[in-house]
Motif scaffolding. Structure first.
Motif, PDB file in Angstrom:
ATOM      1  N   GLU A  19       0.824  -1.204   0.000  1.00 16.96           N
ATOM      2  CA  GLU A  19       0.000   0.000   0.000  1.00 16.96           C
ATOM      3  C   GLU A  19       0.860   1.256   0.000  1.00 16.96           C
ATOM      4  O   GLU A  19       0.559   2.235  -0.697  1.00 16.96           O
ATOM      5  CB  GLU A  19      -0.949  -0.012   1.199  1.00 16.96           C
ATOM      6  N   SER A  20       1.944   1.238   0.771  1.00 13.43           N
ATOM      7  CA  SER A  20       2.834   2.396   0.804  1.00 13.43           C
ATOM      8  C   SER A  20       3.537   2.599  -0.533  1.00 13.43           C
ATOM      9  O   SER A  20       3.651   3.731  -1.029  1.00 13.43           O
ATOM     10  CB  SER A  20       3.876   2.235   1.916  1.00 13.43           C
ATOM     11  N   MET A  21       4.014   1.515  -1.126  1.00 10.34           N
ATOM     12  CA  MET A  21       4.699   1.636  -2.412  1.00 10.34           C
ATOM     13  C   MET A  21       3.721   2.054  -3.518  1.00 10.34           C
ATOM     14  O   MET A  21       4.090   2.788  -4.435  1.00 10.34           O
ATOM     15  CB  MET A  21       5.385   0.312  -2.786  1.00 10.34           C
ATOM     16  N   GLN A  22       2.475   1.603  -3.428  1.00 12.30           N
ATOM     17  CA  GLN A  22       1.466   2.048  -4.390  1.00 12.30           C
ATOM     18  C   GLN A  22       1.213   3.543  -4.249  1.00 12.30           C
ATOM     19  O   GLN A  22       1.078   4.249  -5.251  1.00 12.30           O
ATOM     20  CB  GLN A  22       0.153   1.288  -4.167  1.00 12.30           C
ATOM     21  N   GLU A  23       1.156   4.002  -3.017  1.00  9.28           N
ATOM     22  CA  GLU A  23       0.928   5.436  -2.813  1.00  9.28           C
ATOM     23  C   GLU A  23       2.081   6.250  -3.370  1.00  9.28           C
ATOM     24  O   GLU A  23       1.876   7.272  -4.038  1.00  9.28           O
ATOM     25  CB  GLU A  23       0.744   5.728  -1.319  1.00  9.28           C
ATOM     26  N   ILE A  24       3.308   5.791  -3.117  1.00 10.29           N
ATOM     27  CA  ILE A  24       4.475   6.505  -3.643  1.00 10.29           C
ATOM     28  C   ILE A  24       4.456   6.533  -5.165  1.00 10.29           C
ATOM     29  O   ILE A  24       4.580   7.598  -5.795  1.00 10.29           O
ATOM     30  CB  ILE A  24       5.778   5.857  -3.137  1.00 10.29           C
ATOM     31  N   SER A  25       4.287   5.355  -5.779  1.00 14.76           N
ATOM     32  CA  SER A  25       4.368   5.293  -7.246  1.00 14.76           C
ATOM     33  C   SER A  25       3.229   6.046  -7.906  1.00 14.76           C
ATOM     34  O   SER A  25       3.425   6.697  -8.947  1.00 14.76           O
ATOM     35  CB  SER A  25       4.386   3.829  -7.719  1.00 14.76           C
ATOM     36  N   HIS A  30       2.447   2.713 -12.559  1.00 18.95           N
ATOM     37  CA  HIS A  30       2.077   2.712 -11.142  1.00 18.95           C
ATOM     38  C   HIS A  30       2.152   1.298 -10.561  1.00 18.95           C
ATOM     39  O   HIS A  30       2.926   1.030  -9.634  1.00 18.95           O
ATOM     40  CB  HIS A  30       0.664   3.294 -11.020  1.00 18.95           C
ATOM     41  N   GLU A  31       1.398   0.387 -11.119  1.00 21.77           N
ATOM     42  CA  GLU A  31       1.307  -0.976 -10.579  1.00 21.77           C
ATOM     43  C   GLU A  31       2.646  -1.713 -10.606  1.00 21.77           C
ATOM     44  O   GLU A  31       3.046  -2.345  -9.636  1.00 21.77           O
ATOM     45  CB  GLU A  31       0.277  -1.769 -11.391  1.00 21.77           C
ATOM     46  N   THR A  32       3.327  -1.634 -11.747  1.00 24.35           N
ATOM     47  CA  THR A  32       4.555  -2.408 -11.909  1.00 24.35           C
ATOM     48  C   THR A  32       5.649  -1.940 -10.964  1.00 24.35           C
ATOM     49  O   THR A  32       6.341  -2.754 -10.335  1.00 24.35           O
ATOM     50  CB  THR A  32       5.050  -2.315 -13.361  1.00 24.35           C
ATOM     51  N   THR A  33       5.818  -0.630 -10.848  1.00 28.14           N
ATOM     52  CA  THR A  33       6.860  -0.092  -9.973  1.00 28.14           C
ATOM     53  C   THR A  33       6.559  -0.406  -8.517  1.00 28.14           C
ATOM     54  O   THR A  33       7.465  -0.739  -7.734  1.00 28.14           O
ATOM     55  CB  THR A  33       6.990   1.430 -10.174  1.00 28.14           C
ATOM     56  N   ALA A  34       5.293  -0.320  -8.133  1.00 28.26           N
ATOM     57  CA  ALA A  34       4.914  -0.637  -6.751  1.00 28.26           C
ATOM     58  C   ALA A  34       5.254  -2.086  -6.416  1.00 28.26           C
ATOM     59  O   ALA A  34       5.770  -2.385  -5.327  1.00 28.26           O
ATOM     60  CB  ALA A  34       3.422  -0.377  -6.539  1.00 28.26           C
ATOM     61  N   VAL A  44      -2.692  -8.637 -14.903  1.00 25.07           N
ATOM     62  CA  VAL A  44      -1.892  -9.390 -15.873  1.00 25.07           C
ATOM     63  C   VAL A  44      -0.444  -9.518 -15.412  1.00 25.07           C
ATOM     64  O   VAL A  44       0.412  -9.999 -16.159  1.00 25.07           O
ATOM     65  CB  VAL A  44      -1.934  -8.713 -17.267  1.00 25.07           C
ATOM     66  N   THR A  45      -0.152  -9.089 -14.176  1.00 30.96           N
ATOM     67  CA  THR A  45       1.227  -9.100 -13.702  1.00 30.96           C
ATOM     68  C   THR A  45       1.417 -10.045 -12.524  1.00 30.96           C
ATOM     69  O   THR A  45       0.468 -10.585 -11.966  1.00 30.96           O
ATOM     70  CB  THR A  45       1.661  -7.685 -13.266  1.00 30.96           C
ATOM     71  N   LEU A  46       2.687 -10.223 -12.153  1.00 29.86           N
ATOM     72  CA  LEU A  46       3.066 -11.026 -10.998  1.00 29.86           C
ATOM     73  C   LEU A  46       3.464 -10.074  -9.880  1.00 29.86           C
ATOM     74  O   LEU A  46       4.269  -9.151 -10.097  1.00 29.86           O
ATOM     75  CB  LEU A  46       4.246 -11.934 -11.363  1.00 29.86           C
ATOM     76  N   ALA A  47       2.916 -10.266  -8.698  1.00 25.97           N
ATOM     77  CA  ALA A  47       3.155  -9.339  -7.597  1.00 25.97           C
ATOM     78  C   ALA A  47       3.357 -10.108  -6.297  1.00 25.97           C
ATOM     79  O   ALA A  47       2.962 -11.273  -6.180  1.00 25.97           O
ATOM     80  CB  ALA A  47       1.966  -8.377  -7.453  1.00 25.97           C
ATOM     81  N   PRO A  48       3.975  -9.463  -5.291  1.00 22.71           N
ATOM     82  CA  PRO A  48       4.094 -10.113  -3.978  1.00 22.71           C
ATOM     83  C   PRO A  48       2.761 -10.084  -3.246  1.00 22.71           C
ATOM     84  O   PRO A  48       1.957  -9.162  -3.422  1.00 22.71           O
ATOM     85  CB  PRO A  48       5.143  -9.251  -3.262  1.00 22.71           C
ATOM     86  N   SER A  49       2.541 -11.087  -2.426  1.00 24.15           N
ATOM     87  CA  SER A  49       1.300 -11.150  -1.660  1.00 24.15           C
ATOM     88  C   SER A  49       1.249 -10.001  -0.646  1.00 24.15           C
ATOM     89  O   SER A  49       2.266  -9.394  -0.310  1.00 24.15           O
ATOM     90  CB  SER A  49       1.206 -12.495  -0.923  1.00 24.15           C
ATOM     91  N   GLY A  50       0.046  -9.711  -0.171  1.00 23.52           N
ATOM     92  CA  GLY A  50      -0.147  -8.572   0.716  1.00 23.52           C
ATOM     93  C   GLY A  50       0.166  -8.893   2.171  1.00 23.52           C
ATOM     94  O   GLY A  50       0.806  -9.889   2.501  1.00 23.52           O
TER      95      GLY A  50
END
Length: 454
Positions: free
Chosen positions: A136-142, A261-265, A429-435
């Motif tokens: 959530e923090s990285m999403q806000e930053i990006s 936004h999504e990818t960088t986060a 459509v991307t691969l992300a770390p779990s929350g």
């Protein structure tokens, strides 16, 4: 001539596997069939997954007469058909030329202060001893970085609305189950505002209204002193002296907002996990950051070798994009003994290529040193795709990633909470770390030498 093998699993099951367990699908396919395999992951036409570096090199080097990219139709409903991701041929070449200048050289690096200021603002709200959601923090930053750099928006109603709407529309596919609507067109039915697809369409319409209002306001009140990316896009002209239309601008803005936004986060979240999961990596990185002169500029931070290696390894072990944009065969082509007829879809498999033991010994281990010991070729290491479709925002993404990490690590001491696992999951459509809240600030760093000057 050989024909790529296909799993005996029914097509529908393959699509479900791609949706819910994509890594297992790719790994098992490579184990059973090797470097070339037909997979039915979208629609009724297979995509040939290719994880051989030599073959990927041939794909990247092929002319447009032989291979042309075909952007994912999964993204069309969100970014629009005029997005750079979906354009092909001469249309793609024109749009890419128009969009390139803001992402390179001094213009890109001028955004360094924005990145560090936004990062400091967000992490200032982290409370010592209280776990927080890294994602959530990285999403806000990006997202704030994108809104500041792309639109030049820092506050106001439009800024607030765009921030909220983008978060809500992207969260509609934050789990494999929610993402299913993208992979199964039959689910894309508007049953009203409370249905998933109906809600998506209404949120998208609200975003469009804000974007078109911003574009119109810029046209009505041009300001040559503005240096945000939208202003640069609006002033750009092609070889015929023509500018981008409002629809083209809207679609490229959505592409930047979503992709940037999504990818960088996700990448930043993974990086913070690995840095704190492996104490030796954290120690080496902190020693490097502490050695930087307090008056160092952003270029020196960008060039730090171990920080660069950590970012590269983060994008290797769990690449955000699992495959390259599929190329569609325009005229029959032979690649490593395989003959592909016109209409075949070919995709370089980024995930499997990054997991090849012959390229990356012990590939399941996070080891930044591998990027200090050798230089990988563009078809061996390809987190941003390659050829004429390599991600336009690659340099900007790496620049942002390094500055955010340098700022966070120079300000605070952080620790992982051991009992919360962090695993790769599908997000859209991307691969992300779990929350989850798996990181905690334990105190402020005493030695702070990082200072970004513009």
């Amino acid at each position: 001539m050989q024909v790529p093998p296909s799993p005996k699993t029914p097509k529908f099951i393959q699509r479900l596997q791609w949706l819910f367990k994509p890594l297992e699908l790719m790994e098992q396919s490579a184990k059973d069939y090797g470097d070339f395999v037909n997979l039915y992951i979208i629609g009724n036409q297979p995509i040939v997954f290719i994880s051989n570096p030599q073959a990927i090199q041939e794909i990247f080097a092929a002319s447009l007469e032989k291979l042309d990219a075909r952007g994912s139709q999964l993204l069309k409903s969100l970014v629009g058909e005029k997005s750079l991701l979906l354009l092909s041929g001469t249309d793609h070449q024109r749009q890419r030329r128009l969009l390139t200048p803001p992402f390179y050289g001094d213009r890109m690096k001028a955004y360094g202060q924005i990145i560090t200021d936004v990062t400091k603002e967000v992490i200032s709200r982290w409370q010592i001893g209280r776990p927080f959601s890294v994602r959530e923090s990285m999403q806000e930053i990006s997202l704030k970085v994108i809104l500041h750099t792309v639109f030049g928006l820092y506050e106001g109603e439009r800024f607030t609305q765009l921030q909220a709407l983008l978060c809500s529309i992207l969260n509609l596919s934050d789990t494999p189950l929610r993402a299913a609507v993208n992979f199964f067109p039959a689910l894309q039915v508007d049953l009203g505002a409370w249905s998933p697809w109906g809600y998506f369409l209404r949120q998208r319409e609200k975003i469009d209204q804000l974007l078109y209002a911003e574009i119109q306001e810029r046209r009505d009140h041009p300001d040559p002193s503005r240096d945000d990316i939208l202003s640069l896009m609006m002033s750009a002209r092609d070889e015929n002296g023509e500018a981008m239309t409002d629809v083209e601008l809207r679609d490229e803005l959505m592409t930047l907002l979503v992709a940037g936004h999504e990818t960088t986060a996700s990448a930043l979240t993974w990086a913070l996990y690995w840095i704190h999961h492996l104490p030796e990596v954290r120690e080496k990185l902190l020693n490097e950051l502490d050695s930087v002169d307090e008056n160092a500029d952003k270029n020196e931070i960008f060039r730090l070798p171990y920080l660069t290696a950590v970012c590269n390894e983060t994008l290797r072990i769990y690449p955000i994009a699992m495959i390259t944009l599929p190329r569609i065969v325009q005229s029959p082509i032979e690649i490593m003994g395989y003959e592909f007829p016109k209409g075949t879809l070919l995709a370089g498999c980024i995930y499997l290529t990054h997991r090849r033991p012959d390229l990356y010994p012990q590939p399941e281990q996070f080891n930044p040193e591998r990027f200090l010991e050798r230089q990988f070729l563009p078809y061996e290491y390809l987190p941003f795709g390659g050829g004429n479709r390599r991600c336009l925002g690659m340099s900007f993404a790496l620049f942002e990633m390094k500055l955010v990490l340098a700022t966070v690590l120079s300000q605070l001491d952080l620790e992982l909470i051991d009992n919360i696992p962090v695993t790769p999951v599908r997000r859209g459509v991307t691969l992300a770390p779990s929350g989850g809240k798996w990181l905690v600030a334990t105190g402020k760093r005493e030695t702070v030498k990082i200072s970004v000057e513009v």
